[in-house]
Design a protein around this motif. Structure first.
Motif, short mmCIF file in Angstrom:
data_model
loop_
_atom_site.label_atom_id
_atom_site.label_comp_id
_atom_site.label_asym_id
_atom_site.label_seq_id
_atom_site.Cartn_x
_atom_site.Cartn_y
_atom_site.Cartn_z
N GLY A 224 3.35 -9.66 -1.90
CA GLY A 224 2.68 -8.49 -1.34
C GLY A 224 3.02 -7.22 -2.10
O GLY A 224 2.13 -6.43 -2.46
N TYR A 225 4.29 -7.01 -2.36
CA TYR A 225 4.70 -5.82 -3.12
C TYR A 225 4.25 -5.90 -4.57
O TYR A 225 4.08 -4.86 -5.23
CB TYR A 225 6.21 -5.66 -3.07
CG TYR A 225 6.71 -5.00 -1.80
CD1 TYR A 225 6.29 -3.73 -1.44
CD2 TYR A 225 7.61 -5.66 -0.96
CE1 TYR A 225 6.74 -3.12 -0.27
CE2 TYR A 225 8.07 -5.06 0.21
CZ TYR A 225 7.63 -3.79 0.55
OH TYR A 225 8.08 -3.20 1.70
N ALA A 226 4.06 -7.12 -5.10
CA ALA A 226 3.68 -7.28 -6.50
C ALA A 226 2.25 -6.84 -6.77
O ALA A 226 1.87 -6.67 -7.94
CB ALA A 226 3.86 -8.73 -6.93
N VAL A 227 1.43 -6.67 -5.74
CA VAL A 227 0.07 -6.15 -5.94
C VAL A 227 -0.03 -4.72 -5.41
O VAL A 227 -1.11 -4.23 -5.07
CB VAL A 227 -0.99 -7.05 -5.26
CG1 VAL A 227 -1.13 -8.36 -6.02
CG2 VAL A 227 -0.65 -7.31 -3.80
N GLN B 297 -7.86 -1.85 -0.99
CA GLN B 297 -6.68 -1.70 -0.15
C GLN B 297 -5.59 -0.85 -0.81
O GLN B 297 -4.42 -1.20 -0.78
CB GLN B 297 -6.13 -3.08 0.23
CG GLN B 297 -7.04 -3.89 1.12
CD GLN B 297 -6.48 -5.26 1.42
OE1 GLN B 297 -5.63 -5.77 0.70
NE2 GLN B 297 -6.95 -5.87 2.48
N THR B 298 -5.95 0.24 -1.41
CA THR B 298 -4.92 1.14 -1.94
C THR B 298 -4.24 1.87 -0.79
O THR B 298 -4.82 2.06 0.28
CB THR B 298 -5.54 2.17 -2.90
OG1 THR B 298 -6.65 2.79 -2.24
CG2 THR B 298 -6.01 1.51 -4.17
N ASN B 299 -2.99 2.27 -1.00
CA ASN B 299 -2.27 2.97 0.05
C ASN B 299 -1.55 4.19 -0.52
O ASN B 299 -1.71 4.54 -1.69
CB ASN B 299 -1.29 2.03 0.76
CG ASN B 299 -0.28 1.42 -0.21
OD1 ASN B 299 0.09 2.04 -1.20
ND2 ASN B 299 0.16 0.21 0.08
N VAL B 300 -0.75 4.83 0.31
CA VAL B 300 -0.09 6.08 -0.08
C VAL B 300 0.83 5.87 -1.26
O VAL B 300 0.87 6.67 -2.20
CB VAL B 300 0.68 6.66 1.11
CG1 VAL B 300 1.46 7.91 0.68
CG2 VAL B 300 -0.26 7.01 2.25
N ASP B 301 1.62 4.76 -1.26
CA ASP B 301 2.54 4.50 -2.37
C ASP B 301 1.79 4.36 -3.69
O ASP B 301 2.23 4.87 -4.72
CB ASP B 301 3.35 3.23 -2.10
CG ASP B 301 4.42 3.43 -1.03
OD1 ASP B 301 4.86 4.58 -0.88
OD2 ASP B 301 4.79 2.45 -0.38
N ASP B 302 0.66 3.66 -3.65
CA ASP B 302 -0.12 3.47 -4.87
C ASP B 302 -0.56 4.81 -5.45
O ASP B 302 -0.39 5.07 -6.65
CB ASP B 302 -1.35 2.61 -4.58
CG ASP B 302 -0.99 1.20 -4.15
OD1 ASP B 302 0.06 0.71 -4.59
OD2 ASP B 302 -1.76 0.60 -3.38
#
Length: 208
Positions: free
Chosen positions: A145-148, A51-56
């Motif tokens: 949620g933000y911590a992962v 579940q990686t996203n753009v921010d990551d």
């Protein structure tokens, strides 16, 4: 009478003094351990779910560039719209472990948030209640949620909480150690997000 009084007076470091302090530390340790266990479970689930996203990817890319550009200071000062604190701390993790290696740096920030929340709550609450307050912060759905994710939210919140706590302990900047910690926390907050200056407004109101 004077001799008897001197003999029964508690000495520094005795068990009478260590008892309450030990209890205080135990509750903080429980909060940190519970938070760590929950974070590891969420992190492992996220890795398996891919579940990686753009921010990551964006932060991880900036983190790698800090190492590979050859001039860390210049790269740190020119991260564009992305503030440099999170990528700088995540640089080594991103280089060795990719996106998920970079995300792992969020755990120390989360634990700083838990510790700061506990200590701030202890200014007004007993240790058990302070522990509950710290866990309520750590296990909040948005925070966990933000911590992962490789994101600025948790580091910014941790810096702001420590700034409040350091100011409260500084006795209106009379204690230089706490005043110094206040300055470090404010600097970390301002480096964590480009619009973090807005977060300083409530703190300025409290100081005023």
């Amino acid at each position: 009478m004077t001799l008897l009084t001197d003999q029964v007076a508690p000495v520094h470091g005795s068990s009478d003094e260590r008892g309450p302090r030990r209890t205080h530390v135990d509750y903080l340790v429980v909060a940190i351990v519970v938070t760590t266990v929950v974070w590891v479970a969420l992190f492992v689930a996220r890795v398996h779910a891919h579940q990686t996203n753009v921010d990551d990817y964006a932060y991880a890319g900036v983190a790698r560039s800090l190492i590979w550009d050859g001039n860390f200071v210049h790269s740190f000062l020119h991260t564009g719209a992305i503030s440099p604190l999170v990528p700088a701390v995540a640089a080594v993790g991103a280089d060795f472990g990719g996106v998920y290696g970079a995300i792992s740096v969020e755990l120390p920030f989360l634990l700083l948030l838990v510790a700061g929340s506990y200590l701030l709550a202890r200014l007004w609450l007993a240790p058990p209640a302070a522990m509950v307050a710290a866990l309520a912060v750590a296990l909040n759905e948005d925070v966990s949620g933000y911590a992962v994710m490789l994101h600025f939210a948790v580091p910014t919140a941790a810096a702001l909480v420590w700034a409040f706590y350091a100011y409260a302990r500084s006795r209106q900047f009379r204690e230089w150690r706490w005043s110094l910690l206040f300055g470090v926390a404010i600097a970390a907050m301002l480096l964590s997000r480009s619009m973090a200056i807005v977060y300083a407004i409530p703190l300025v109101a409290v100081v005023g």
